[in-house]
Motif scaffolding. Structure first.
Motif, PDB file in Angstrom:
ATOM      1  N   ILE A 154       0.111   8.275   8.452  1.00  0.00           N
ATOM      2  CA  ILE A 154       0.482   6.821   7.880  1.00  0.00           C
ATOM      3  C   ILE A 154       2.070   6.669   7.830  1.00  0.00           C
ATOM      4  CG2 ILE A 154      -0.148   6.964   5.643  1.00  0.00           C
ATOM      5  CD1 ILE A 154      -1.189   3.942   5.794  1.00  0.00           C
TER       6      ILE A 154
ATOM      7  N   VAL B 118      -2.416  -2.739   2.750  1.00  0.00           N
ATOM      8  CA  VAL B 118      -3.465  -2.553   1.942  1.00  0.00           C
ATOM      9  C   VAL B 118      -3.507  -1.034   1.806  1.00  0.00           C
ATOM     10  CG1 VAL B 118      -5.131  -4.570   2.384  1.00  0.00           C
ATOM     11  CG2 VAL B 118      -5.041  -2.470   4.165  1.00  0.00           C
TER      12      VAL B 118
ATOM     13  N   VAL C  42      -5.382   2.537   2.007  1.00  0.00           N
ATOM     14  CA  VAL C  42      -6.712   2.847   2.793  1.00  0.00           C
ATOM     15  C   VAL C  42      -6.954   4.270   2.641  1.00  0.00           C
ATOM     16  CG1 VAL C  42      -6.584   1.139   4.665  1.00  0.00           C
ATOM     17  CG2 VAL C  42      -5.187   3.454   4.759  1.00  0.00           C
TER      18      VAL C  42
ATOM     19  N   LEU D 251      -6.767  10.650   4.987  1.00  0.00           N
ATOM     20  CA  LEU D 251      -6.044  10.018   4.036  1.00  0.00           C
ATOM     21  C   LEU D 251      -6.749  10.011   2.694  1.00  0.00           C
ATOM     22  CD1 LEU D 251      -5.504   7.826   6.671  1.00  0.00           C
ATOM     23  CD2 LEU D 251      -3.435   7.630   4.996  1.00  0.00           C
TER      24      LEU D 251
HETATM   25  P1  IMP Z   1       6.348   6.716   3.122  1.00  0.00           P
HETATM   26  O1  IMP Z   1       7.289   7.765   3.078  1.00  0.00           O
HETATM   27  O2  IMP Z   1       6.256   5.521   2.429  1.00  0.00           O
HETATM   28  O3  IMP Z   1       6.448   6.175   4.692  1.00  0.00           O
HETATM   29  O4  IMP Z   1       4.902   7.499   2.880  1.00  0.00           O
HETATM   30  C1  IMP Z   1       3.973   7.581   3.626  1.00  0.00           C
HETATM   31  C2  IMP Z   1       3.245   8.536   3.028  1.00  0.00           C
HETATM   32  O5  IMP Z   1       2.762   7.580   1.713  1.00  0.00           O
HETATM   33  C3  IMP Z   1       1.894   8.620   3.524  1.00  0.00           C
HETATM   34  O6  IMP Z   1       2.005  10.140   4.254  1.00  0.00           O
HETATM   35  C4  IMP Z   1       0.876   8.926   2.455  1.00  0.00           C
HETATM   36  O7  IMP Z   1       0.795  10.168   1.650  1.00  0.00           O
HETATM   37  C5  IMP Z   1       1.115   7.737   1.538  1.00  0.00           C
HETATM   38  N1  IMP Z   1       0.352   6.657   1.776  1.00  0.00           N
HETATM   39  C6  IMP Z   1       1.048   5.461   2.092  1.00  0.00           C
HETATM   40  N2  IMP Z   1       0.236   4.384   2.234  1.00  0.00           N
HETATM   41  C7  IMP Z   1      -1.013   5.325   1.925  1.00  0.00           C
HETATM   42  C8  IMP Z   1      -2.400   4.712   2.128  1.00  0.00           C
HETATM   43  O8  IMP Z   1      -2.674   3.489   2.398  1.00  0.00           O
HETATM   44  N3  IMP Z   1      -3.367   5.314   1.681  1.00  0.00           N
HETATM   45  C9  IMP Z   1      -2.956   6.607   1.621  1.00  0.00           C
HETATM   46  N4  IMP Z   1      -1.806   7.236   1.611  1.00  0.00           N
HETATM   47  C10 IMP Z   1      -0.781   6.464   1.707  1.00  0.00           C
END
Ligand code: IMP
Ligand code: MG
Length: 181
Positions: free
Chosen positions: A103, A153, A155, A160
């Motif tokens: 994600i 949201v 998820v 995940l």
């Molecule tokens: P970013 O650095 O904010 O792009 O973070 C991405 C990381 O945040 C992902 O690899 C997940 O570990 C975590 N993350 C963000 N949103 C979600 C979600 O909805 N479910 C589970 N993990 C999430």
């Protein structure tokens, strides 16, 4: 056996939808890289399920490596400060590299990874993410291949997690009441 944890949560993307989209992505990637060996770099742990399905539909010569990262602070969302806890096993110098993520949220994780990986001088560096929460982006990174754009949201499932739970769910499901950061 008692009910599988999370199987009562509302489904956002069901297993069939995901499987169909993964096959489409694999077809597109196979066309784009035709005739070139591809190194997949999966980001642990979230990307492991997606990578396993995607790799098996690629019509390419593929090698696989993994990077494990952790972010400081809260562990449902990334906090911004990211560090590598397991580095690549093999050099990516001169290779076509496709990073596989579960994600893309704020963009901080991939922004950090892009810096680290491009310093190793791959021939090319692209990103495929199963899910993209476009509206939460803080850093303007974009994925080259996106499975599904989803709303803001939280998820779980299909790799995940929430506090390491629910990774084994076959569908992607909403987890209500996780405070966003
Ligand atoms: P970013 O650095 O904010 O792009 O973070 C991405 C990381 O945040 C992902 O690899 C997940 O570990 C975590 N993350 C963000 N949103 C979600 C979600 O909805 N479910 C589970 N993990 C999430
Ligand atoms: Mg993750």
């Amino acid at each position: 056996m008692s009910e599988l944890p999370g199987s009562n949560l509302e489904v956002l993307l069901d297993a069939e939808q995901i499987a169909r989209r993964v096959r489409e992505l694999a077809a597109q990637i196979s066309t784009d890289y035709r005739g070139r060996p591809l190194r997949l770099v999966g980001i642990l742990k979230g990307a492991w399920v997606f990578l396993a399905d995607l790799a098996r539909h690629l019509n390419l010569e593929v090698t696989v490596d993994f990077l494990s990262i952790a972010s400081y602070g809260d562990n449902s969302y990334s906090s911004g400060a990211v560090r590598i806890t397991k580095d690549l096993d093999q050099s990516i110098e001169g290779l076509d590299v496709l990073v596989v993520e579960d994600i893309l949220d704020t963009g901080r994780t991939f922004h950090y990874l892009e810096g680290v990986l491009s310093a190793h001088q791959p021939n090319s560096l692209k990103l495929v993410t199963l899910l993209d929460k476009v509206s939460r982006r803080l850093i303007p990174v974009r994925a080259d291949y996106v499975g599904f754009e989803i709303p803001d949201v939280f998820v779980v499932g299909y790799g995940l997690d929430y506090h390491q739970k629910y990774r084994q769910l076959r569908d992607v499901r909403f987890l209500p009441s996780v405070p966003s950061v």
